[in-house]
Design an enzyme around this catalytic site. Structure first.
Site, mmCIF file in Angstrom:
data_model
loop_
_atom_site.group_PDB
_atom_site.id
_atom_site.type_symbol
_atom_site.label_atom_id
_atom_site.label_comp_id
_atom_site.label_asym_id
_atom_site.label_seq_id
_atom_site.Cartn_x
_atom_site.Cartn_y
_atom_site.Cartn_z
ATOM 1 N N CYS A 42 0.856 -1.188 0.000
ATOM 2 C CA CYS A 42 0.000 0.000 0.000
ATOM 3 C C CYS A 42 0.892 1.238 0.000
ATOM 4 C CB CYS A 42 -0.926 -0.005 1.221
ATOM 5 S SG CYS A 42 -2.099 1.364 1.235
ATOM 6 N N GLU A 62 -22.819 4.813 0.293
ATOM 7 C CA GLU A 62 -23.163 3.427 0.597
ATOM 8 C C GLU A 62 -22.023 2.484 0.235
ATOM 9 O OE1 GLU A 62 -25.805 2.113 2.169
ATOM 10 O OE2 GLU A 62 -26.356 4.177 2.622
#
Length: 428
Positions: free
Chosen positions: A85, A398
């Protein structure tokens, strides 16, 4: 009509209240760190959770604790490197230097002190196959001697590892679909392509020529240009901030100018056994991995009290995160939230005896299950296969919420394995 107007007024007030909450959180972040990072910007659609997340992260990285500040950021680098990452590796490399860390350590894991190198094995196991975490690993780390760990130090280290591993899932989960495509390794150990979050923080120009892992440059630049809806009460006059006056009906623009250390630490230099990765939790007769049964060791009855006793107040902060993410307003039903949470724990070897796992297949579509498993188990820019997320009808907030659930479920799973091993060590 009066009832309708009253309802509209309450809705407007609620929206304004949420904006006020986000602006206050962003202002605090600007004051404490000099920037609003991309992770916080993504989480801003859920301010209740963002507040809990930032409070926990600030506590483990900056507040009082047994570990010195450079150790904390170096452990974060080690954790983020397991998943390649870049965003988190570069972020914590810069913070490591800002708090007085030795630049030589950024040459790679072999340049770090022996005490930090001892964490490599438990870092690797927790990141990829947490069910392998054993009492023997804890015993090895806690042997007497200058290079070994105290129990309090180890607990803080484990919390940082689990926090950063799960945050890698959120970073890759909230990126563009291209972030799930394997990235080609650059020659001569230069950094791979930046992920979506690097661009969000302005790090779009990455040198492609070979660079020493510890090389860094300092330059004055605009760290971020963030649209903030700051009320007059939230405005902070500070020499590093340049506020442009808010025009009617337009948000306030904030430009943050700071002296930033840009560090291009290669993630591959902080890991060993790069081929060690997630594997399906074994259920074959020749394997002896036992299912982790929550009825025998749970967060509520065991993990919370242990971690809170060994690392003061962190249990309350973590518990608040877990509760916040499951109680956030969402289009998803409570049953769907529970299915996502329990499915993540299931693929990591944790089972609930009182849950009907048939609901997972009933409530989660196949593409969604593939996505959840990919983000939770192998959020690695160099290994993760293409895995579409069939959630196009959902709003951005969402989709972010699903990734928050994934992150928190994974965080709790890693903590359960580590804390159970520590408990076994303490009673042995």
């Amino acid at each position: 009509i009066a009832s309708h107007v009253s309802s509209m007024y309450r809705s407007v007030m609620m929206v304004n209240g949420e904006k006020e909450r986000v602006s206050l959180l962003f202002t605090k972040s600007l004051v404490s760190t000099g920037s609003v990072d991309a992770v916080s910007q993504q989480m801003a659609s859920h301010p209740q959770y963002l507040e809990s997340f930032l409070r926990t992260q600030h506590y483990i990285l900056h507040m009082d604790g047994p570990l010195p500040l450079p150790y904390r950021h170096y452990i974060a680098i080690m954790a983020a490197a397991r998943h390649h990452c870049n965003y988190l590796v570069y972020l914590h490399s810069a913070q490591f230097l800002r708090v007085g860390g030795d630049p030589l350590w950024l040459h790679g894991l072999e340049a770090a002190p022996p005490r930090l190198r001892l964490l490599d094995h438990i870092n690797k196991v927790l990141a990829h196959q947490p069910w392998l975490t054993a009492c023997s690993h804890i015993q090895t780390l806690l042997k007497s001697g200058e290079q070994y760990w105290s129990l309090a130090e180890l607990v803080q280290a484990v919390v940082i590892l689990a926090h950063c591993h799960s945050l890698c899932s959120f970073v890759f989960g909230c990126g563009t679909k291209s972030d799930l495509v394997p990235l080609s390794k650059s020659p001569n150990g230069t950094p791979p392509t930046f992920c979506h979050f690097d661009a969000a923080n302005g790090n779009t120009n990455v040198p492609q020529s070979p660079i020493t892992p510890s090389e860094h440059i300092t330059r004055r630049r605009v760290m971020d240009q963030t649209r903030l809806y700051l009320s007059d009460s939230c405005r902070v006059k500070c020499s590093m901030f340049f506020f442009f006056e808010k025009m009617p009906c337009l948000p306030l623009f904030v430009c943050i100018f700071i002296e930033e250390v840009i560090c291009f630490a290669d993630p591959t230099r902080f890991i060993t056994e790069p081929d060690f990765c997630y594997q399906e939790f074994a259920r074959r007769e020749e394997d002896h991995f036992q299912v982790f049964r929550v009825q025998d060791y749970s967060w509520e009855d065991h993990g919370f009290s242990l971690v809170n006793r060994l690392y003061s107040d962190i249990g309350h902060l973590l518990d608040d995160r877990f509760r916040s993410v499951t109680t956030l307003p969402s289009l998803h039903s409570p049953d769907l939230k529970r299915a996502i949470w329990n499915y993540i724990h299931c693929v990591l070897g944790i089972r609930y005896d009182d849950y009907d796992y048939g609901e997972v297949n009933q409530l989660l579509e196949r593409d969604l299950k593939l996505y959840i498993k990919a983000v939770a188990c192998f959020p690695d820019a160099t290994k993760t296969p293409v895995c579409p997320l069939s959630m196009a009808p959902l709003k951005s907030s969402e989709r972010i919420y699903v990734n928050l659930l994934i992150m928190e479920a994974r965080l709790q799973a890693e903590l359960l394995y580590a804390l159970r091993a520590i408990t076994q060590y303490m009673i042995a």
